[in-house]
Scaffold this active site. Structure first.
Site, PDB file in Angstrom:
ATOM      1  N   ARG A  47      -0.082  -2.047  13.755  1.00 36.99           N
ATOM      2  CA  ARG A  47       1.202  -2.676  13.464  1.00 36.99           C
ATOM      3  C   ARG A  47       1.954  -2.898  14.768  1.00 36.99           C
ATOM      4  O   ARG A  47       2.485  -1.966  15.369  1.00 36.99           O
ATOM      5  CB  ARG A  47       2.030  -1.796  12.524  1.00 36.99           C
ATOM      6  CG  ARG A  47       3.372  -2.387  12.117  1.00 36.99           C
ATOM      7  CD  ARG A  47       4.117  -1.420  11.200  1.00 36.99           C
ATOM      8  NE  ARG A  47       5.345  -2.002  10.701  1.00 36.99           N
ATOM      9  CZ  ARG A  47       6.515  -1.947  11.337  1.00 36.99           C
ATOM     10  NH1 ARG A  47       6.593  -1.342  12.509  1.00 36.99           N
ATOM     11  NH2 ARG A  47       7.584  -2.503  10.807  1.00 36.99           N
ATOM     12  N   SER A 116       3.493  -3.474   0.460  1.00 37.04           N
ATOM     13  CA  SER A 116       4.623  -2.552   0.562  1.00 37.04           C
ATOM     14  C   SER A 116       5.536  -2.696  -0.647  1.00 37.04           C
ATOM     15  O   SER A 116       5.845  -3.812  -1.072  1.00 37.04           O
ATOM     16  CB  SER A 116       5.434  -2.835   1.829  1.00 37.04           C
ATOM     17  OG  SER A 116       4.697  -2.527   2.986  1.00 37.04           O
ATOM     18  N   LYS A 145      10.552   2.765  11.716  1.00 37.49           N
ATOM     19  CA  LYS A 145      10.581   1.383  11.250  1.00 37.49           C
ATOM     20  C   LYS A 145      12.043   0.952  11.169  1.00 37.49           C
ATOM     21  O   LYS A 145      12.785   1.382  10.287  1.00 37.49           O
ATOM     22  CB  LYS A 145       9.890   1.260   9.886  1.00 37.49           C
ATOM     23  CG  LYS A 145       9.605  -0.162   9.440  1.00 37.49           C
ATOM     24  CD  LYS A 145       8.730  -0.140   8.175  1.00 37.49           C
ATOM     25  CE  LYS A 145       8.300  -1.557   7.768  1.00 37.49           C
ATOM     26  NZ  LYS A 145       9.408  -2.330   7.196  1.00 37.49           N
TER      27      LYS A 145
END
Length: 220
Positions: A47, A116, A145
């Site tokens: 990511r 998600s 995040k």
């Protein structure tokens, strides 16, 4: 690795590691991935939000090759084109990314696709679309995040734990301090960023968390 094999690893490996260089203590994604693989983790997601396509492709291709050699499921975050280009075993998409149906059409039948989710409606949508698994969270406030949703509601947690046919990994603030509680609630997969990659000794961190889960399983 075929989709069924990747899904089997997802179901049998409780620790799901997400890579992000900003949190790697200066090690870089490739070296961090090597240490995570050496620690025995079998599911790794790449990511990166702020590198160029070519930078991400160069890194992800190397990490994908390392994962494939070690028999580890490699998942690309967000980018269908990068996933295809580097030969990822799976793709993970958020609610604002390309929809599941489009990702499946581009990626083909053999790629694992995760979605998600944060609410009951989002879980229902992922199930209706045919997602292979859902990421559910954030369970707790998280700094890993920056664009994270609000913490999931108790109602959404109760609903998520009733969806026995939908593989699920919990994420967001998950770590050794709360894994036993989450396990006893019914969660069996734990997606983590800083609790793994921000630790000075990744191997020791992973062993510690496996010990916690093993003890939680024994206690029932």
């Amino acid at each position: 690795m075929k989709r069924e094999e990747s899904l089997h690893q997802f179901l049998t490996e409780p620790i799901y590691c997400i890579l992000g260089e900003a949190l790697c203590l200066g090690r870089g994604n490739i070296e961090t991935a090597r240490q995570v693989i050496d620690a025995g983790v079998k599911v790794i997601q790449y990511r990166e939000k702020h590198k160029s396509w070519r930078e991400k492709y160069a890194e992800a291709s190397q990490i994908a090759a390392m994962c494939h050699k070690a028999g580890v499921t490699f998942i690309m975050n967000d980018s269908v084109d990068l996933a295809i280009a580097c030969g990822a075993d799976g793709i993970h998409v958020g609610q604002d990314d390309a929809p599941y149906s489009f990702v499946r059409r581009l990626a083909g039948p053999d790629v694992l696709i995760g979605v998600s989710t944060n609410t009951i409606d989002e879980i229902k949508g992922a199930i209706a679309d045919g997602a292979d698994y859902v990421g559910f969270g954030p369970m707790y406030p998280t700094q890993s995040k920056k664009d994270a949703n609000d913490v999931v509601s108790d109602e959404a947690i109760r609903y998520a734990l009733t969806q026995n046919d939908m593989p699920l990994t919990c994420i967001g603030g998950v770590g050794p301090e709360n894994m036993a509680h989450l396990y006893k609630e019914g969660f069996r997969s734990f997606a983590m960023i800083s609790s793994i990659i921000s630790q000075p000794d990744i191997g020791a961190a992973v062993r510690h968390m496996r010990d916690i889960l093993s003890k939680a399983a024994q206690e029932g």
